[in-house]
Design a protein around this motif. Structure first.
Motif, PDB file in Angstrom:
ATOM      1  N   GLY A  96       0.791  -1.226   0.000  1.00  0.00           N
ATOM      2  CA  GLY A  96       0.000   0.000   0.000  1.00  0.00           C
ATOM      3  C   GLY A  96       0.820   1.271   0.000  1.00  0.00           C
ATOM      4  O   GLY A  96       0.274   2.361  -0.176  1.00  0.00           O
ATOM      5  N   TRP A  97       2.149   1.158   0.188  1.00  0.00           N
ATOM      6  CA  TRP A  97       3.028   2.329   0.194  1.00  0.00           C
ATOM      7  C   TRP A  97       3.744   2.435  -1.147  1.00  0.00           C
ATOM      8  O   TRP A  97       4.094   1.422  -1.759  1.00  0.00           O
ATOM      9  CB  TRP A  97       4.055   2.237   1.319  1.00  0.00           C
ATOM     10  N   THR A  98       3.963   3.660  -1.611  1.00  0.00           N
ATOM     11  CA  THR A  98       4.576   3.876  -2.912  1.00  0.00           C
ATOM     12  C   THR A  98       5.605   5.000  -2.859  1.00  0.00           C
ATOM     13  O   THR A  98       5.641   5.786  -1.909  1.00  0.00           O
ATOM     14  CB  THR A  98       3.522   4.241  -3.978  1.00  0.00           C
ATOM     15  N   ILE A  99       6.432   5.063  -3.892  1.00  0.00           N
ATOM     16  CA  ILE A  99       7.360   6.167  -4.108  1.00  0.00           C
ATOM     17  C   ILE A  99       7.029   6.788  -5.456  1.00  0.00           C
ATOM     18  O   ILE A  99       6.870   6.067  -6.444  1.00  0.00           O
ATOM     19  CB  ILE A  99       8.825   5.695  -4.098  1.00  0.00           C
ATOM     20  N   LYS A 100       6.907   8.100  -5.494  1.00  0.00           N
ATOM     21  CA  LYS A 100       6.631   8.788  -6.747  1.00  0.00           C
ATOM     22  C   LYS A 100       7.947   9.219  -7.375  1.00  0.00           C
ATOM     23  O   LYS A 100       8.699   9.994  -6.789  1.00  0.00           O
ATOM     24  CB  LYS A 100       5.731  10.003  -6.503  1.00  0.00           C
TER      25      LYS A 100
END
Length: 263
Positions: A96-100
């Motif tokens: 559920g966590w991301t890096i843009k």
């Protein structure tokens, strides 16, 4: 999804804003270092000529004025480039966590901060409090690196800083004293309205060598801030976020796996 609650950001004092700008834009930009110029005495120009005391500029080689009287002991201090390798990657994040993009990564490059400054929180007024790694890391820091991650919508600032032996533990003690001193104070909204503030700090057992979770909560419909500070040896991981979008991010969900990746 339509939100029924809007969090209004509080005004940030001039001192805190200045520190944030310096840290985020100046201190954490990549720097390039080279060999400093040194000065040596020029040799005589011909046999039998008297030596001259006129110095000449030498751009390489050993320093003209000798070497340090003692060799530093212990492991070398980490640079910002070293720390950058420990910033979270997409594979290290919980579900559920991301890096843009690249996460807006910045670091202090290959240099070490030789000036050992006291943390601003020792004397900083409570109404200047800003819970962010770019601010909390400043005391005693020798280097740092930062990026940003998202839990779907809420951003968490990830800041990793390195310190000389013993200074990381000293910094956490200073920050605990800061939270104790500023348990309650009056802040201001963006339009100057006085806002009662409450600050809490709770230890987080089992996370790194020592850790705490600190929150700054206003009275009324204003944004709250949270930071989880974890010491791993002579490094400190700062994870900070706010609830301006309606809720605080689950920082502890992020902290546990990230601490394990810092060797």
């Amino acid at each position: 999804m339509v939100r029924s609650t809007v969090r209004i950001p509080l005004a940030v004092g001039a001192a805190a804003m200045a520190a944030a700008v310096v840290t985020g834009c100046s201190s954490d930009t990549v720097t390039v270092s080279g060999n400093p110029a040194s000065i040596t005495a020029a040799p005589a120009t011909s046999p039998g000529a008297a030596p001259t005391d006129t110095p000449t500029l030498q751009t390489s080689g050993a320093p003209a004025f000798g070497t340090p009287s003692s060799t530093p002991t212990g492991p070398p201090l980490l640079t910002g480039v070293d720390l950058r390798a420990s910033l979270p990657t997409a594979t290290a994040l919980p579900a559920g966590w991301t890096i843009k993009g690249n996460g807006n990564q910045v670091d202090t490059g290959t240099t070490i901060n030789e000036y050992r400054a006291d943390p601003p929180q020792i004397k900083e007024p409570c109404n200047q409090m800003r819970l962010a790694g770019t601010i909390f890391s400043q005391g005693y820091k020798v280097s740092g690196a930062m990026n940003e991650v998202y839990d779907g919508e809420n951003m968490v600032q990830v800041y990793l800083a390195a310190y000389r032996p013993g200074d990381a533990a000293q910094l956490l003690g200073d920050l605990r004293a800061y939270a104790e001193r500023c348990k309650t104070f009056t802040g201001k909204s963006v339009d100057g309205k006085p806002i009662p503030m409450t600050v809490t700090l709770k230890p987080v057992p089992g996370l790194g060598d020592e850790a705490f979770d600190m929150k700054k909560v206003p009275t009324g419909p204003y944004s709250s801030d949270e930071i989880v500070v974890t010491r791993i040896g002579d490094r400190v991981l700062f994870l900070s976020g706010d609830d301006i979008l309606g809720r605080l991010p689950n920082i502890m969900q992020l902290a546990v796996p990230l601490v394990k990746t810092i060797k």
